[in-house]
Every structure is written in C-alpha cells, then in structure tokens.
Scaffold this motif. Structure first.
Motif, mmCIF file in Angstrom:
data_model
loop_
_atom_site.group_PDB
_atom_site.id
_atom_site.type_symbol
_atom_site.label_atom_id
_atom_site.label_comp_id
_atom_site.label_asym_id
_atom_site.label_seq_id
_atom_site.Cartn_x
_atom_site.Cartn_y
_atom_site.Cartn_z
ATOM 1 N N PRO A 189 0.800 -1.279 0.228
ATOM 2 C CA PRO A 189 0.306 -0.459 0.434
ATOM 3 C C PRO A 189 0.755 1.486 0.189
ATOM 4 O O PRO A 189 1.591 1.556 0.976
ATOM 5 N N ASN A 196 -7.126 10.696 -0.639
ATOM 6 C CA ASN A 196 -6.681 9.631 -0.398
ATOM 7 C C ASN A 196 -5.993 9.199 -1.820
ATOM 8 O O ASN A 196 -6.752 8.098 -2.365
ATOM 9 N N THR B 418 -9.705 1.092 -2.241
ATOM 10 C CA THR B 418 -9.076 1.227 -0.826
ATOM 11 C C THR B 418 -8.660 2.784 -1.383
ATOM 12 O O THR B 418 -8.900 3.726 -0.008
ATOM 13 N N ARG B 419 -8.098 3.091 -1.756
ATOM 14 C CA ARG B 419 -8.166 4.379 -2.429
ATOM 15 C C ARG B 419 -7.775 4.917 -3.990
ATOM 16 O O ARG B 419 -7.616 3.560 -5.100
ATOM 17 N N TYR B 420 -8.654 5.625 -4.292
ATOM 18 C CA TYR B 420 -8.840 6.326 -5.637
ATOM 19 C C TYR B 420 -8.152 7.619 -6.165
ATOM 20 O O TYR B 420 -8.218 8.559 -4.694
ATOM 21 N N GLU B 421 -8.039 7.788 -7.176
ATOM 22 C CA GLU B 421 -7.936 8.842 -7.767
ATOM 23 C C GLU B 421 -8.691 8.917 -9.349
ATOM 24 O O GLU B 421 -8.350 8.103 -10.222
ATOM 25 N N ARG B 451 -7.346 5.742 -11.127
ATOM 26 C CA ARG B 451 -6.470 5.503 -10.477
ATOM 27 C C ARG B 451 -6.478 4.903 -9.417
ATOM 28 O O ARG B 451 -7.128 5.451 -8.936
ATOM 29 N N GLU B 453 -5.767 1.363 -6.002
ATOM 30 C CA GLU B 453 -5.401 0.862 -5.177
ATOM 31 C C GLU B 453 -6.206 0.316 -4.535
ATOM 32 O O GLU B 453 -6.879 0.525 -3.355
ATOM 33 N N ARG B 456 -4.828 -5.252 -1.141
ATOM 34 C CA ARG B 456 -3.408 -5.415 -0.915
ATOM 35 C C ARG B 456 -1.916 -4.378 -1.556
ATOM 36 O O ARG B 456 -0.687 -4.416 -1.646
ATOM 37 N N GLY B 457 -2.160 -3.406 -1.818
ATOM 38 C CA GLY B 457 -1.397 -2.248 -2.436
ATOM 39 C C GLY B 457 -0.821 -2.251 -3.908
ATOM 40 O O GLY B 457 -0.135 -1.941 -4.317
ATOM 41 N N ARG B 458 -1.997 -3.296 -4.480
ATOM 42 C CA ARG B 458 -1.966 -3.547 -6.367
ATOM 43 C C ARG B 458 -2.506 -2.595 -6.865
ATOM 44 O O ARG B 458 -3.683 -1.657 -6.195
ATOM 45 N N ARG B 459 -2.043 -1.700 -7.587
ATOM 46 C CA ARG B 459 -2.602 -0.596 -7.802
ATOM 47 C C ARG B 459 -2.757 -0.727 -9.657
ATOM 48 O O ARG B 459 -2.277 -1.733 -10.426
ATOM 49 N N TYR B 460 -4.834 -0.503 -10.203
ATOM 50 C CA TYR B 460 -4.890 -0.967 -11.611
ATOM 51 C C TYR B 460 -5.221 0.701 -12.543
ATOM 52 O O TYR B 460 -5.060 2.291 -11.378
ATOM 53 N N LEU B 482 -1.574 -2.141 -15.554
ATOM 54 C CA LEU B 482 -1.533 -2.091 -14.107
ATOM 55 C C LEU B 482 -0.617 -1.050 -14.076
ATOM 56 O O LEU B 482 0.491 -0.903 -14.149
ATOM 57 N N PHE B 483 -0.085 -0.547 -12.517
ATOM 58 C CA PHE B 483 1.200 -0.065 -12.221
ATOM 59 C C PHE B 483 1.690 -0.533 -11.259
ATOM 60 O O PHE B 483 1.546 -1.851 -10.941
ATOM 61 N N ALA B 484 3.067 0.185 -11.405
ATOM 62 C CA ALA B 484 4.503 -0.438 -11.112
ATOM 63 C C ALA B 484 3.753 -0.614 -9.301
ATOM 64 O O ALA B 484 3.051 0.355 -8.799
#
Lengths: 271, 484
Positions: A189, A196, B418-421, B451, B453, B456-460, B482-484
């Motif tokens: 994360p 956020n 959990t997070r988005y932009e 964007r 997340e 588990r921290g995977r970003r799409y 997919l983001f790194a």
C-alpha cells in the motif's frame, strides 16, 4: 590438524576461484536505501544473476521493481527485456508509464521469444554483449528448462561480460539456482496523497537468499520517481498494519530478522 | 489541368479537344475560362504523375534491365543487346508503344544511338532523313534542352537548326553561348556521353564460387562462404559502403537452390559478424540446410548497401562501439526470433492512451527516439507500466452509476478499492469524425479513468466507457493497465 586446515584453505581458495572468475566486475549497484544496501554489502552485485519472484498478483510490482533496478544498473545504457511471446501479446510495456516511473523508454529494447528454450538462448546471447546495461529476463510458470545448469550458464555469461541479469519469475516457486540473490517482490500500500489518492509506488521486498551473506530480511521500499531513488516506506497506517502482520508471524518492517519462520519455502535454501 | 505558377492559376496540360479550341499550356485560367466557359478542370498533381511514370518504368523492365525515368513525361530504355529477342528494334518499339497505348496513353517514340538524340527525335517531329545524323542536324535548336534565353539567343543569331550550330567551330559557340551549348550539342551528336541512371540498379556486389566437384559438407561450404564474405567486405570498403542486406544462395548439384537472406540495422562489412548472422539464420531454419549430393556453386550478393565511413580501430570513443555492440545484438535476436519481435518504443503525439506509443521493429529504427521529458511535479506516475490491448472487461460496483468504483472483479478475484484518484476524463478524437457526428456514435465514447489501489497495495488503471446517461445507459468498465 594444521595440515588439514591448510588443505581446507587451499580448497576454499580453489572453490572461490572457480565460483567467480573475474574479480574486476565486483562493483555494486546501490539501491539508495541504506538498510538494503548495508545488508547486500553495498548494493546488488553487478555482473551477476538476481532472481525476483512475483508474489500473488504482484506481477506489475515485480516488473516495475526489476525495471527500476535495471535502470539503476545502467542509467544511460540499453536495457533488454526478453519476454515470452504469449505474455507480450497480452500486456505490452507502456512508454509513457515507464517515463513517468523515471525509466527512459528510448533505452529499452523489448524482445518477444517464442518458447522457453529460445528465451534462454537469447538471454545467454544478450549477456555476452557488454554494451548492454542490464538484461531483464521474464519467465512464466515453472520453467523446467531453467534448471541449475541453465542458470549457471546465465551466471557465467553475466560474470564474463559484467552485465547484470535480472530474472523475473511469475507464477513460480523458488528452485535451486546459481543466482546471487533471490527476492520476493509484492506490491505494498502506498503512502496516500491528499484526498486518499494512491501515492508513489511501494514495494514489499523479502530477501529469500543471498549468496555469501545474510538473508531472510524484509523491507518496504518506496520508489521516488522524481528523484529516482528508493526511500523508506513507513507511515503510521503501515506500522499499524505491519504490527498486525507481525502477530501473524510475519517480519517487522525494515529490521533484519534472524529467525525466519516456515513461511519461506525449503527449496530456497537448497541452492 | 491547372497549376499555380507565380501566383496565378495557369493551364498546365490540355487534352486534344482543348488544343483544337485554341487553348495552350501556360495560359492563365481566367483567359481560358473567358474563351471557353465549359472547361473541365483538374488540379495538376506532379507527384502522382511521377508515381505513374515510375510504375510504367518498372513495367518496362520486361524489355531491358536498364530502364530510366526521363521526367516529366518520358522513359528511356537502353535496348542494346535486347532487340533480337523481339525480332528487331522496330518490332520492339512497336510492342512498347502498343502496350502503353492500351493504357490510354499518347505515345511518341524514337530510336537513336544516344539517349539525348532519342529524346530530341521523339519530341521534335521532322521530315524523314536518310540517316540518324542527318535527322539530328535538321532538329530545331530547342532540341538541345538549353535554357530558354540561350535558345532565343541562338535563334536571334540566325542559328535555327542543330546542323547550323554543328557547322560552327566549338570555341566560338562556347565563347558566345556558354559551355552548356557546346556540351549539349556534343551529347546530341554522340560525341560526348552522359550515362543513364536506371531505375533498378544492379546488385551492388556479387561474389560467386563454382566448384569443380560438388561439396558435400555444409561446414566446408560455410568456410568458402566466409572467404567470399571477406571479398565482398573488401569491395564494400573500397566503395566506402557497408551492406544492410546480404543474400547467400547455395546451389545444389541436383538443381535446388537455398537462398538465405540476412538484414542488419546498421551497415556492416565485418566478415565475422556477417558470417555469424548467416550461421544464426541456418540454425533457425525449420528445414536444415541439406547438402544432398553436394553444393556446386555459392553466390553472395549485397542487394542493399549504404555509405559507411572507414572505421578506425581502437582509440575510438566508447559510445560508438557500444552502439555497434547493441546493433549487432539486435540483428542476431531479430534473425532468430523474427524482425517484428525485437522492438523499441516510440512516442506518438496523441492523448488517447493506447495511441500514445508505437512499438517499431528495432531493426528499422536504430536511433532511439527521444521521449518527452517528464516535468517535475512531485506526483506519482499517472500512466501505467503495462497496458492491456484490448482493455479487459471487469465487473465494478460503484455507489452511484457515474461515481468512483467501490470494488471490482478481475480474473475471478475481487478487489476492494481503498484509494482512488479520478476521474481523468479522456474524450475521443472528435475532430476526426465526420461533420455532425455526436460523441458516442461514430467517434467513440468518452472514458473516465481512475487510478485505484486495492487493499493489498496493487495499483490499477480502470475506466468507465461512456458517460452515464448521455452516451450509454449502462456504461461498461474496463481494466486498461497495471501500475508498478
């Protein structure tokens, strides 16, 4: 007793000379993260093979991490990324995204190879070319042809030319190999931005094996694509989360752990 | 046909009917319109004319290997040694004219012993003459292809035909009308020469070896080939060229031939490097190179060569050698895997994500294209590392239909956002659409990118395809990167 000690020393020297033929390439690629660099004795060894295992669903993270390392290994040199053709058909590397990560896409060559045998042959061929900055070899699945012999061949070619080889393993479990270090890379994360929004790329690293050094340590790294260096990825939320994980038997953050529980596969030790 | 000349539209070419009406090329369009209001006009397109002429020229390769363009509207065929195949020169000329006329063209032709003479005789019809030189002497001075002023000056001096000119001493002519006049005269009369530049140049270099006894071993044949490559390399070095394409043909004594072609991304003439590429090619053959009863001839040609400066050994800067090393690696990998398989990424100026880059074979684009510099903004990457082509459909649960995603299902796994932009709204290229088209119809739909997340921290990078309500009743969701 003294005699046997002398024999042992001689043998050790002989083995050392067999293991690494040229000492000239003993430079390191510093990651810029103090703890990781200290654990590795200065950084990733140049001209060696390093394996990166993608955690579940962490393919993009592992790819990104090894591309960043390839960039650190040769900032102005060409990186060759060899991929299986099947993977190349599905998801293509994206130039604007690479540029945003601080990797110059103009210095990237992407080669798609039909099958595993061709992939390995092309990798050996590429490792013999000293003009290359780093080689990124993406391999999917169990890869029966990548056995100890094949990986030894890769490592010899890398040692001779001084080109760093980064093996990117997807959907695979560690098997014995001649790699200098072996890592598990997963996405972590990120530290959120205001509102956020997802922040800078974060990675969970586990050093599964380190030839001639200590292993079994875990870190969380954040790649600062602006300054092009790794930073320490801890914030309060992570600490909280990691404490939770520590209770489950995981590793604490950015702290070397000596006893690593049975999470690590036995095969990792075998090589 | 009209074309703009010095700011005015003038007639460039006319058909026979228009000529009969008294119009002439060079007239202004306004004048022509005043005389003949029903003119049918086309814009002159010299490039299309040139293209057509080149195609005709290629077609003439059936008559002779040396066919050259004679712009703007001529072809020059060197039929030396070809005429007997068509029962004589006249029959050959008839055949060419006949073939071209079938395309609806108006053809005039002439046969002469020099290209200039043929050119002039075809364009300036004269009464028949006993032999070629007499015919040439009767031509008007315009046939010399001089500047307009020179031709006028010659006429003023009372020199009307080529014969008048040829009768004067060359030195006087040169003093009065310039060197070109004398040169042109000499070329026309066959005293001086200008070689033709044929459209299809012969292979630059060709080396052959014939064996008195067939050679039954491929290894031996390769040994001979390496010798031949060395010879070709020397000849390339003499011309200061390097080969971009090499073709080796193995002729078997039973009549079969195996052609092998290798290409390089930079010009080379280094024998070991070329031999290595050919060996690579032989390794990669699906049918191995079978000597059978033996090879009785080997031929090596270099169909494509480019200028290459003589190399200086050692003491050179490291950068050039590094380029060379990479180019050699690209060549070897491309020969093994296929030229389309080794690629470089080139930037394209487009805001549509999948069109912002172009993957081109590394063989064809050896110089890395510069990517636009990243401006320092302190933001994380806004574009993904991997792009799916095509985007992968996903099931998304959002709180409101035009709101951000809440959770989504991709490859049978559920991801909690959990997070988005976002959204980052990317509109289709509406300016390419036909007039009156509304977004969502023929132009494509607007995409809202997020964007995100997961836990588990995977970003799409995911997008909603179409604006809710206006472009689509139930817009679909896709995972694009997919983001790194």
């Amino acid at each position: 007793m003294i005699e046997s000690a002398a024999t042992l020393t001689a043998l050790r020297r002989r083995i050392a000379s067999l293991e690494s033929r040229s000492v000239a390439h003993h430079a390191h690629v510093p990651l810029g993260h103090a703890l990781v660099d200290r654990a590795l004795g200065g950084g990733l060894a140049r001209g060696r093979v390093h394996e990166f295992f993608a955690g579940e669903g962490g393919e993009a993270a592992a790819t990104g991490f090894s591309l960043i390392l390839a960039r650190l290994a040769g900032p102005d040199a060409v990186t060759l990324w060899l991929r299986p053709a099947a993977a190349a058909r599905q998801a293509a590397p994206y130039g604007p995204g690479l540029a945003a990560l601080g990797i110059d896409p103009a210095h990237l060559l992407v080669g798609a190879m039909r099958d595993e045998a061709m992939l390995l042959r092309a990798a050996v061929e590429a490792l013999r070319c000293p003009a290359l900055g780093a080689l990124l070899l993406e391999i999917r699945g169990r890869a029966p042809q990548l056995d100890l012999t094949a990986s030894r061949r890769l490592s010899l070619a890398a040692e001779q030319s001084g080109v760093t080889a980064l093996l990117l393993r997807m959907d695979a479990d560690p098997t014995p190999s001649a790699a200098d270090t072996r890592w598990r890379v997963a996405a972590a994360p990120s530290a959120p931005l205001p509102g956020n929004a997802p922040g800078m790329s974060a990675f969970d690293l586990t050093l599964l094996r380190h030839r001639g050094g200590r292993d079994g340590m875990a870190w969380r790294l954040i790649w600062d694509s602006e300054r092009r260096q790794f930073g320490d990825g801890r914030d309060e939320r992570d600490d909280h989360e990691w404490q939770g994980r520590e209770r489950d038997g995981g590793a604490p953050l950015s702290r070397p752990v000596l006893s690593f529980p049975a999470v690590r596969p036995v095969a990792g030790r075998a090589a | 046909m009209v074309e703009p000349v010095r700011g005015a539209m003038r007639l460039a070419a006319l058909d026979a009917a228009a000529l009969r009406l008294g119009l002439a090329p060079g007239m202004t369009l306004a004048d022509a319109r005043a005389r003949e209001p029903d003119l049918v006009l086309f814009e002159a397109d010299p490039h299309a004319d040139q293209d057509w002429l080149e195609r005709l020229c290629d077609g003439c390769a059936r008559y002779t290997p040396i066919a050259a363009l004679d712009p703007p509207a001529g072809l020059m065929l060197d039929i030396t040694g070809c005429a007997h195949l068509w029962d004589g020169e006249a029959a050959l000329a008839q055949e060419v004219v006949h073939r071209l006329e079938r395309h609806g063209m108006d053809v005039r032709h002439a046969l002469a012993s020099t290209p200039e003479a043929a050119h002039a005789l075809a364009r300036f019809p004269i009464a028949s003459a006993p032999h070629e030189e007499a015919a040439l002497r009767r031509l008007p001075v315009e046939a010399l292809r001089l500047e307009e002023e020179s031709a006028v000056a010659l006429r003023r001096a009372g020199l009307r035909t080529v014969g008048d000119l040829a009768a004067r001493p060359a030195a006087t002519l040169a003093a009065r009308f310039g060197e070109q006049a004398v040169d042109a005269l000499h070329r026309l009369l066959g005293l001086g020469q200008r070689p033709l530049a044929p459209r299809r140049p012969r292979p630059a270099i060709r080396v052959e070896r014939r064996f008195p006894e067939p050679m039954a071993s491929t290894a031996h044949a390769l040994f001979v080939l390496s010798d031949m490559i060395g010879e070709a390399g020397e000849r390339l070095a003499e011309r200061r060229q390097g080969g971009r394409r090499f073709e080796a043909v193995f002729f078997r004594s039973d009549g079969l031939a195996f052609p092998l072609r290798v290409e390089t991304s930079l010009p080379v003439r280094d024998a070991p490097a070329i031999l290595r590429l050919i060996e690579e090619k032989i390794d990669g053959l699906s049918d191995p190179l079978d000597p059978g009863f033996g090879f009785d001839m080997l031929r090596l040609t270099v169909p494509h060569a480019e200028p290459m400066a003589p190399t200086q050994l050692a003491l050179e800067g490291g950068e050039a050698r590094r380029e060379e090393g990479i180019a050699a690696l690209i060549d070897r990998l491309s020969i093994r895997a296929g030229r389309m398989q080794v690629q470089r990424l080139h930037p394209r100026d487009s805001h549509i994500p999948e069109q912002a880059q172009l993957a081109l074979p590394a063989m064809e684009s050896p110089a890395p294209a510069p990517w636009p510099r990243q401006e320092a903004s302190g933001d994380p990457p806004m574009r993904p590392l991997h792009l799916f082509d095509p985007p992968q459909p996903i099931d998304v649960i959002a709180e409101v239909p035009d709101g951000p995603p809440h959770r989504f299902r991709w490859r049978r796994a559920l991801h909690e956002v959990t997070r988005y932009e976002g959204p980052e709204r990317i509109a289709p290229e509406w300016w390419t659409a036909p007039d009156g088209a509304v977004a969502g119809e023929s132009v494509g739909r607007t995409r809202d990118y997020y964007r995100v997340e997961d836990a588990r921290g995977r970003r799409y990078w995911i997008f909603r395809h179409g604006l809710y309500g206006t472009e689509a009743a139930r817009p679909g969701w896709y995972l694009h990167g997919l983001f790194a």
